[in-house]
Motif scaffolding. Sequence first.
Motif, mmCIF file in Angstrom:
data_model
loop_
_atom_site.group_PDB
_atom_site.id
_atom_site.type_symbol
_atom_site.label_atom_id
_atom_site.label_comp_id
_atom_site.label_asym_id
_atom_site.label_seq_id
_atom_site.Cartn_x
_atom_site.Cartn_y
_atom_site.Cartn_z
ATOM 1 N N TYR A 62 1.242 -1.276 -0.030
ATOM 2 C CA TYR A 62 0.050 0.467 0.298
ATOM 3 C C TYR A 62 0.556 1.047 0.340
ATOM 4 N N ARG A 63 0.643 2.214 -0.227
ATOM 5 C CA ARG A 63 0.924 3.298 -0.722
ATOM 6 C C ARG A 63 0.793 4.315 0.080
ATOM 7 N N VAL A 64 0.978 5.363 1.300
ATOM 8 C CA VAL A 64 -0.527 6.275 2.023
ATOM 9 C C VAL A 64 -0.581 7.608 1.480
ATOM 10 N N ASP A 65 -1.646 8.314 1.769
ATOM 11 C CA ASP A 65 -1.800 9.643 0.717
ATOM 12 C C ASP A 65 -2.543 9.919 2.721
ATOM 13 N N TYR A 66 -1.635 11.022 2.594
ATOM 14 C CA TYR A 66 -1.696 12.041 4.405
ATOM 15 C C TYR A 66 -2.159 13.193 4.503
ATOM 16 N N GLN A 67 -3.406 13.666 4.848
ATOM 17 C CA GLN A 67 -4.486 14.761 4.836
ATOM 18 C C GLN A 67 -4.608 15.226 6.273
ATOM 19 N N SER A 68 -4.613 16.460 6.085
ATOM 20 C CA SER A 68 -4.489 17.011 7.186
ATOM 21 C C SER A 68 -6.476 17.524 7.662
ATOM 22 N N MET A 69 -6.898 17.710 8.798
ATOM 23 C CA MET A 69 -7.348 18.397 8.486
ATOM 24 C C MET A 69 -8.440 18.255 10.295
ATOM 25 N N PRO A 70 -9.055 19.226 10.243
ATOM 26 C CA PRO A 70 -9.237 19.522 12.126
ATOM 27 C C PRO A 70 -9.535 18.649 12.562
ATOM 28 N N TRP A 71 -9.861 17.602 13.498
ATOM 29 C CA TRP A 71 -10.018 16.358 14.472
ATOM 30 C C TRP A 71 -11.448 16.071 14.523
ATOM 31 N N ARG A 72 -12.426 17.014 14.140
ATOM 32 C CA ARG A 72 -13.882 16.607 14.438
ATOM 33 C C ARG A 72 -13.983 16.000 13.685
ATOM 34 N N ARG A 73 -13.770 16.552 12.132
ATOM 35 C CA ARG A 73 -13.998 16.424 10.539
ATOM 36 C C ARG A 73 -13.150 15.524 10.546
ATOM 37 N N ALA A 74 -12.261 14.655 10.785
ATOM 38 C CA ALA A 74 -11.540 13.920 10.656
ATOM 39 C C ALA A 74 -12.178 12.337 11.348
ATOM 40 N N ILE A 75 -13.118 12.380 12.522
ATOM 41 C CA ILE A 75 -12.926 11.405 12.712
ATOM 42 C C ILE A 75 -14.994 10.782 11.854
ATOM 43 N N ARG A 76 -15.211 11.800 11.618
ATOM 44 C CA ARG A 76 -16.889 11.940 11.103
ATOM 45 C C ARG A 76 -16.530 12.024 9.653
ATOM 46 N N ASP A 77 -15.750 12.073 9.084
ATOM 47 C CA ASP A 77 -15.211 11.689 7.659
ATOM 48 C C ASP A 77 -14.724 10.020 7.499
ATOM 49 N N VAL A 78 -13.953 9.887 8.235
ATOM 50 C CA VAL A 78 -13.211 8.271 8.317
ATOM 51 C C VAL A 78 -14.600 7.472 9.119
ATOM 52 N N ARG A 79 -14.541 7.768 9.718
ATOM 53 C CA ARG A 79 -16.828 6.755 10.560
ATOM 54 C C ARG A 79 -17.464 6.787 8.911
ATOM 55 N N LYS A 80 -17.721 7.582 8.377
ATOM 56 C CA LYS A 80 -18.392 7.620 7.423
ATOM 57 C C LYS A 80 -18.112 6.809 6.089
ATOM 58 N N GLY A 81 -16.756 6.741 5.973
ATOM 59 C CA GLY A 81 -15.885 5.892 4.066
ATOM 60 C C GLY A 81 -15.259 6.557 4.077
ATOM 61 N N THR A 82 -15.388 8.440 3.840
ATOM 62 C CA THR A 82 -14.962 9.455 3.551
ATOM 63 C C THR A 82 -13.555 8.823 3.155
ATOM 64 N N PHE A 83 -12.805 8.629 4.002
ATOM 65 C CA PHE A 83 -10.811 8.734 3.895
ATOM 66 C C PHE A 83 -11.170 6.995 4.388
ATOM 67 N N HIS A 84 -9.960 6.254 4.560
ATOM 68 C CA HIS A 84 -9.891 5.233 5.163
ATOM 69 C C HIS A 84 -9.445 5.326 6.524
ATOM 70 N N GLY A 85 -8.489 5.581 7.068
ATOM 71 C CA GLY A 85 -8.022 6.008 8.351
ATOM 72 C C GLY A 85 -7.635 6.874 8.410
ATOM 73 N N ILE A 86 -7.541 6.867 10.707
ATOM 74 C CA ILE A 86 -7.454 7.860 11.226
ATOM 75 C C ILE A 86 -5.975 7.924 12.350
ATOM 76 N N ILE A 87 -5.292 9.055 12.162
ATOM 77 C CA ILE A 87 -4.249 9.125 13.098
ATOM 78 C C ILE A 87 -4.327 9.562 14.685
ATOM 79 N N GLY A 88 -3.622 9.186 14.946
ATOM 80 C CA GLY A 88 -3.590 9.207 16.847
ATOM 81 C C GLY A 88 -5.161 9.451 17.220
ATOM 82 N N THR A 89 -5.430 8.120 17.277
ATOM 83 C CA THR A 89 -6.816 7.462 18.204
ATOM 84 C C THR A 89 -6.669 6.784 18.830
ATOM 85 N N GLY A 90 -7.534 6.370 19.531
ATOM 86 C CA GLY A 90 -7.834 5.252 20.389
ATOM 87 C C GLY A 90 -9.170 4.337 20.686
#
Length: 256
Positions: A62-90
Motif C-alpha cells: 500500500y501507499r499512504v496519502d496523508y491529509q490534514s484536517m480538523p480533528w472533529r471532521r477527521a473522525i466524522r469522515d473516517v467513520r462514514k468512509g470518506t477516508f480509510h483511516g485516522i491517525i492518533g486515536t484510541g
Amino acid sequence: MRPLTLVALTVFLFAAPAQGAEDGNVVTLVADEWCPFNCAPDADSPGILVEIARQALSLEGYRVDYQSMPWRRAIRDVRKGTFHGIIGTGPAETPNFHFPDQPLALAHHSLFTLPDSDWRYTGLDSLPAVRLGVIHEYSYGGLFNDYIEPNEDNAERLMVLSGNEVLPRLIQLLKMERIDALAAEEKVLNYHYERDGRTTPLRNAGLAYQEELYIAFSPAKPNGRELAEALSRGMRTLREKGMIAAILTDYSVLNQ
C-alpha cells in the motif's frame, strides 16, 4: 524521509514483497496536525505515526496519502468512509473502528500553567479550581469522559476550542490569563517550542492520563479490517528490524 530510513526501507521493499495488495493501492489517512506524532503533510519529517504507517503499509503493498484536517471532521469522515483511516486515536475515542493489534506510540496528557502559578493537578477534584482550555472532541486519554463532557456547558470551568492550529491559540489564551491551565500532550507541547529553537516556558502542573495511540480504520470501508491487519503485520516486521526504534530516535522520542 531521512536517508537512513529511506535506505532501510529500500532494503525491506526488495527483501519482502507485498503480501496483501497490489502495488499502487492508496490508503488515505487523516488527522489534525499534532507534531511530532503527525506533522504537516508536505513536511520533510511528516511525523512519527505517519512514517511508521508509510513504512509498515508499504511492506504490504500500500501507499499512504496523508491529509490534514480538523480533528472533529477527521473522525466524522473516517467513520462514514470518506477516508480509510485516522491517525492518533484510541479505542475509547473511536470504539467501532478497526484497530491494529499494537499501538504505535504512547501519549502523556498533562496540564500546563504559566510559570508563576502554584496550582497542581492532583486528580479530578483539583480541576474546578482552574478554568481549563481544551480542544474539542479530544479524548485526552479519558479526561473527556471523566471531566470535559460533564462540564462542557460550564464556561467557568472550561474553554473548548475547535478548528486548526488550536494549541497555539490555547497558549495565547493562557498568556492572556483567559484560562488558568491547558491540557496538552507533553511531546506535542515541547515540539511546538523546540521547532523554533526554544524550550517551553510553561509549567507542567501534572500528568492527567496516559494513552496508547493507534491508527484506526473506517468501519464503513469494506477493507477496513484488512488494512488494520496489514498495518499489524507491517509493524511487526519493522519492530523485528529495529526500524520503529530508529524513527523514534530520529524524532528524539525515547519512550513509546
